[in-house]
Structure formats: structure tokens, C-alpha cells
Design a protein around this motif. Structure first.
Motif, short mmCIF file in Angstrom:
data_model
loop_
_atom_site.label_atom_id
_atom_site.label_comp_id
_atom_site.label_asym_id
_atom_site.label_seq_id
_atom_site.Cartn_x
_atom_site.Cartn_y
_atom_site.Cartn_z
N LYS A 12 -15.70 -0.04 -5.88
CA LYS A 12 -16.75 -1.06 -5.86
C LYS A 12 -17.74 -0.91 -7.00
O LYS A 12 -18.29 -1.88 -7.48
CB LYS A 12 -17.49 -1.03 -4.53
CG LYS A 12 -16.72 -1.65 -3.42
CD LYS A 12 -17.54 -1.72 -2.15
CE LYS A 12 -16.67 -2.34 -1.06
NZ LYS A 12 -17.35 -2.51 0.18
N PHE A 43 -9.51 -4.46 -4.34
CA PHE A 43 -9.51 -3.51 -3.23
C PHE A 43 -10.02 -2.17 -3.74
O PHE A 43 -9.78 -1.80 -4.89
CB PHE A 43 -8.09 -3.37 -2.66
CG PHE A 43 -7.56 -4.65 -2.12
CD1 PHE A 43 -7.76 -4.99 -0.79
CD2 PHE A 43 -6.90 -5.55 -2.94
CE1 PHE A 43 -7.29 -6.20 -0.28
CE2 PHE A 43 -6.43 -6.76 -2.45
CZ PHE A 43 -6.62 -7.08 -1.12
N ASP A 44 -10.71 -1.44 -2.87
CA ASP A 44 -11.27 -0.14 -3.24
C ASP A 44 -10.20 0.94 -3.37
O ASP A 44 -10.34 1.86 -4.18
CB ASP A 44 -12.29 0.33 -2.20
CG ASP A 44 -13.54 -0.51 -2.20
OD1 ASP A 44 -13.83 -1.15 -3.22
OD2 ASP A 44 -14.23 -0.51 -1.17
N THR A 45 -9.18 0.86 -2.52
CA THR A 45 -8.17 1.92 -2.46
C THR A 45 -6.78 1.33 -2.24
O THR A 45 -6.65 0.18 -1.81
CB THR A 45 -8.46 2.87 -1.27
OG1 THR A 45 -8.34 2.11 -0.05
CG2 THR A 45 -9.85 3.50 -1.37
N GLU A 47 -4.90 2.28 0.12
CA GLU A 47 -4.80 2.12 1.57
C GLU A 47 -5.32 0.75 2.01
O GLU A 47 -4.71 0.08 2.84
CB GLU A 47 -5.55 3.24 2.31
CG GLU A 47 -4.95 4.61 2.11
CD GLU A 47 -5.33 5.26 0.77
OE1 GLU A 47 -6.33 4.85 0.14
OE2 GLU A 47 -4.61 6.18 0.34
N SER A 48 -6.46 0.34 1.46
CA SER A 48 -7.00 -0.97 1.85
C SER A 48 -6.11 -2.10 1.35
O SER A 48 -5.95 -3.12 2.04
CB SER A 48 -8.44 -1.14 1.35
OG SER A 48 -8.51 -1.09 -0.05
N ALA A 51 -3.10 -2.16 3.72
CA ALA A 51 -3.53 -2.67 5.03
C ALA A 51 -3.62 -4.20 4.97
O ALA A 51 -3.19 -4.90 5.89
CB ALA A 51 -4.86 -2.07 5.43
N TYR A 52 -4.14 -4.72 3.87
CA TYR A 52 -4.20 -6.17 3.67
C TYR A 52 -2.79 -6.76 3.61
O TYR A 52 -2.53 -7.81 4.18
CB TYR A 52 -4.99 -6.48 2.40
CG TYR A 52 -4.97 -7.93 2.00
CD1 TYR A 52 -5.80 -8.85 2.63
CD2 TYR A 52 -4.13 -8.39 0.99
CE1 TYR A 52 -5.79 -10.19 2.26
CE2 TYR A 52 -4.10 -9.72 0.62
CZ TYR A 52 -4.93 -10.61 1.26
OH TYR A 52 -4.91 -11.95 0.90
N ARG A 55 -1.41 -7.01 7.11
CA ARG A 55 -2.21 -7.74 8.10
C ARG A 55 -1.97 -9.24 8.03
O ARG A 55 -2.39 -9.92 7.11
CB ARG A 55 -3.69 -7.46 7.85
CG ARG A 55 -4.61 -8.05 8.89
CD ARG A 55 -6.07 -7.68 8.66
NE ARG A 55 -6.53 -7.99 7.33
CZ ARG A 55 -6.98 -7.09 6.46
NH1 ARG A 55 -7.03 -5.82 6.78
NH2 ARG A 55 -7.39 -7.44 5.26
#
Length: 152
Positions: A12, A43-45, A47-48, A51-52, A55
Motif C-alpha cells: 500500500k 493487491f498487497d500480497t 495471498e490477497s 484469495a480474490y 472468491r
């Protein structure tokens, strides 16, 4: 209908360094949106990002194309064929992603649908995003038979 997302993994605290490059990216994505719905996200990582990708209640996970120096060297036509195949096979979401500054992890590479390389050189995130945006637009024009790409 298939939708595309150009994703970037950036902390970020990192901001775009060039307004001119950001303007060009926006222009290429707007042109690409004439062919398929397209968005851009950060995205920051890893993993995020993944996950997106996973989802979507009651829908399959997104197809992920990671831009990575260890990926396949592809021509614009090869890249267009990949996007076209995913689209024609019914992919609802295709995520094209530029990795973190230290590169994609082995786990991320394993989870990806495809790995595509811009070459073995290192590019700053802004420039990689511009190259990706232009190649997405080029791929969609190739698939549509538009004269933007004339085989060079």
C-alpha cells in the motif's frame, strides 16, 4: 461473458511513479474494454490476490496468468491464443497479474493457470503494467481481427 482484470502486487505504501504511464495504462485498458469487460486492481500480497481469485460464490475460481521472467516466452499471437482459448472454454474471469518486487513465490507459480514472460529483464511495476495493458489490448484486437496488430 469473460471479464479480465490486470492485477499488480504492490504494498500500500507504494505509489505509481509516473502519471504519464498511468494515463497510457488507462487508455489501453479503455480500448481493451471495447472487446471484453476489464478492470485494474492492486493487491498487497500474493495471498490477497489468490484469495480474490478464488472468491466468487457459486462460480469457479478465476483463471490466473502470472507475468514472470521464468514463464513462457510468447509472441503476441501466442498470448492472444491463450486468452482466446480460456475465453472460449468458458472462463468467467481471467486475472493477469504482475508479481511482487521480489518475484512470485514457487507456490504462486504452481497455482497459476499459465506463466508468461516479458523476457528475462527486470521491469519496474509501472512499465510492466504498461506493457501488459498494451499486450492485452493487442491480444483482444488479434482475436477480433482488428488491424491494430499487423503481424509485427
Amino acid at each position: 461473458m469473460t471479464s479480465l482484470t490486470l492485477a499488480t502486487i504492490l504494498p500500500k505504501r507504494t505509489k505509481a511513479k509516473s502519471d504519464e504511464i498511468s494515463t497510457l495504462i488507462t487508455q489501453y485498458l479503455a480500448r481493451a474494454a471495447k472487446y471484453l469487460p476489464i478492470t485494474s486492481d492492486t493487491f498487497d500480497t500474493e495471498e490477497s490476490f489468490f484469495a480474490y481469485a478464488a472468491r466468487q460464490p457459486n462460480r469457479p475460481a478465476a483463471q490466473t496468468i502470472l507475468f514472470d521472467p521464468r514463464g513462457q516466452l510468447a509472441t503476441s499471437e501466442d498470448f492472444a491464443r491463450l486468452i482466446g482459448r480460456l475465453r472460449d472454454d468458458g472462463a468467467q474471469r481471467i486475472l493477469l497479474a504482475i508479481g511482487p518486487a521480489d518475484g512470485w513465490s514457487d507456490a504462486a507459480r504452481t497455482r497459476a493457470t499459465a506463466l508468461i514472460s516479458f523476457g528475462r529483464i527486470t521491469l519496474p511495476h509501472d512499465l510492466a503494467r504498461l506493457v501488459a495493458a498494451e499486450q492485452i489490448y493487442r491480444a483482444l484486437t488479434i482475436l477480433a481481427g482488428h488491424p491494430y496488430h499487423s503481424g509485427h
